[in-house]
Design an enzyme around this catalytic site. Sequence first.
Site, PDB file in Angstrom:
ATOM      1  N   HIS A 102      -6.010  82.630 -14.716  1.00 46.45           N
ATOM      2  CA  HIS A 102      -7.260  83.128 -14.134  1.00 46.45           C
ATOM      3  C   HIS A 102      -7.095  83.437 -12.640  1.00 46.45           C
ATOM      4  CE1 HIS A 102     -11.381  84.061 -13.851  1.00 46.45           C
ATOM      5  NE2 HIS A 102     -11.858  83.211 -14.725  1.00 46.45           N
ATOM      6  N   ASP A 129      -9.179  99.196 -28.458  1.00 39.52           N
ATOM      7  CA  ASP A 129      -8.592  99.872 -29.626  1.00 39.52           C
ATOM      8  C   ASP A 129      -7.116 100.160 -29.364  1.00 39.52           C
ATOM      9  OD1 ASP A 129      -7.912 101.434 -31.774  1.00 39.52           O
ATOM     10  OD2 ASP A 129      -9.405 103.000 -31.406  1.00 39.52           O
TER      11      ASP A 129
END
Length: 465
Positions: A167, A388
């Site tokens: 992070h 995608d």
Amino acid sequence: MAGAPTLVFSVRRRERQLVAPARPTPYEFKMLSDIDDQDILRFNRSGILFYRHNPSMDGRDPVKVIKAAVSETLVHFYPLAGRFRELRPTRKLVVECTGEGVVFVEADANFRMDDLGTSLAPPVPCYDMLLCEPESPTADVVDRPLLFVQVTRLACGGFVFGMQICHCMADGSGIMQFMTALTEFARGVTGAPTVQPVWERELLTARWPPAITRDHLEYAPLPDPGKDVLSPTDAYAHHAFFFGASEIAALRLQAPADLRAASSRFDLVSAFMWRCRTAALRYDPGDVVRLHMFVNARVRNRSKQPVPRGYYGNAIVFAVASASAGELCRRPFGHALRLLVEAKARASEEGYVQSMANFNAAHRRPPFPKARTYLVSDMTQAGLMAIDFGWGKPVYGGPATTMLATFHLEGRNEAGEAGIMVPIRLPNPVIHRLIQEVKMGLTAGAALHNAEASVGADDFVLAKL
């Protein structure tokens, strides 16, 4: 008659590999900003995406496609292929851009997408088999890879993409930028990604002497921090709450008139769940409880130096609302909502981001209080459900677990209605009480809605007369 045999999920992992950038990248040292370099961000944030079999992609192996795309993407995001070094005595993190690469694991599962059920939410089934690293709110990130990827083929021809990234290197928006570039290369894009990555961490680095111009209550210790009703030894349960159009309408009707139209779905649901969760946990009336929210500095110009397009570092600050448990539960929902809105407004003021960077530097990465604190993150606009690789949109895209924060996710109920899914992790008795608190709160809102509709109908009849 004997019941059908129960499928035992299993995943066969190949050996870990290091995937390096596809071409040589600069060797250099890069400093993190004072927003990146916080102890609370020293963990690997997970993201997991499930994809169904796509007949049009038969003959293409998602493992090979994504592995090649990772290598190409690292050419542009080359610091991710390096390693953190810790400077002494300050413990300041710096990236040594070594080009060593990131961890990549190829795996095969014995189960099909349909075996996972109709609705996925954190914790997703067998997440520990679909991620490289154990899920934890803390991690040793120094001298270790900064990105871990596992691609698991499913028995039905679908696959799972699991990722864990430190992070300190990127926030949610930065991770989405990396993921978007990754899918572009997986789908055959050549050259540079549509949005080219920008480092420029000096924009959110403290100036010396650091000028702290705001009160940063998000880091202020709570009274009696050891006094909490939650313990790591508790037996935890999970429940996913759904907020569709009718639930949002019920909450909006309970909002004060001046906040009714202006409050977002996130505002309404977060304030409502904070209040319900506090009641379910049965804190003492005088106990101070907090609501912490992430505020993205990219959304508005919250900085004298705007964060440039392509910046993938952490550009988040925390907004904090605070109240005694007794006051929060005794007063109506509108009070909790107003506290939330005011907290977001404070964190959105110009100069707040710089002040937070200066505060973190001056206090040498202060600890983040967790006791009696409800941490919420909005992922409904993140775009994970549009990721995608060429096989179409995922069935689920989001965090693998709910270890630290409560996430607002895109979701659907059993009837297929789109809305907000809020997965909660709490001790089992508390979850049962929370379900009842939520039901009562929404019922009160529905009663208001029906009463308002009835008044509207009476007005219509009178007008006709």
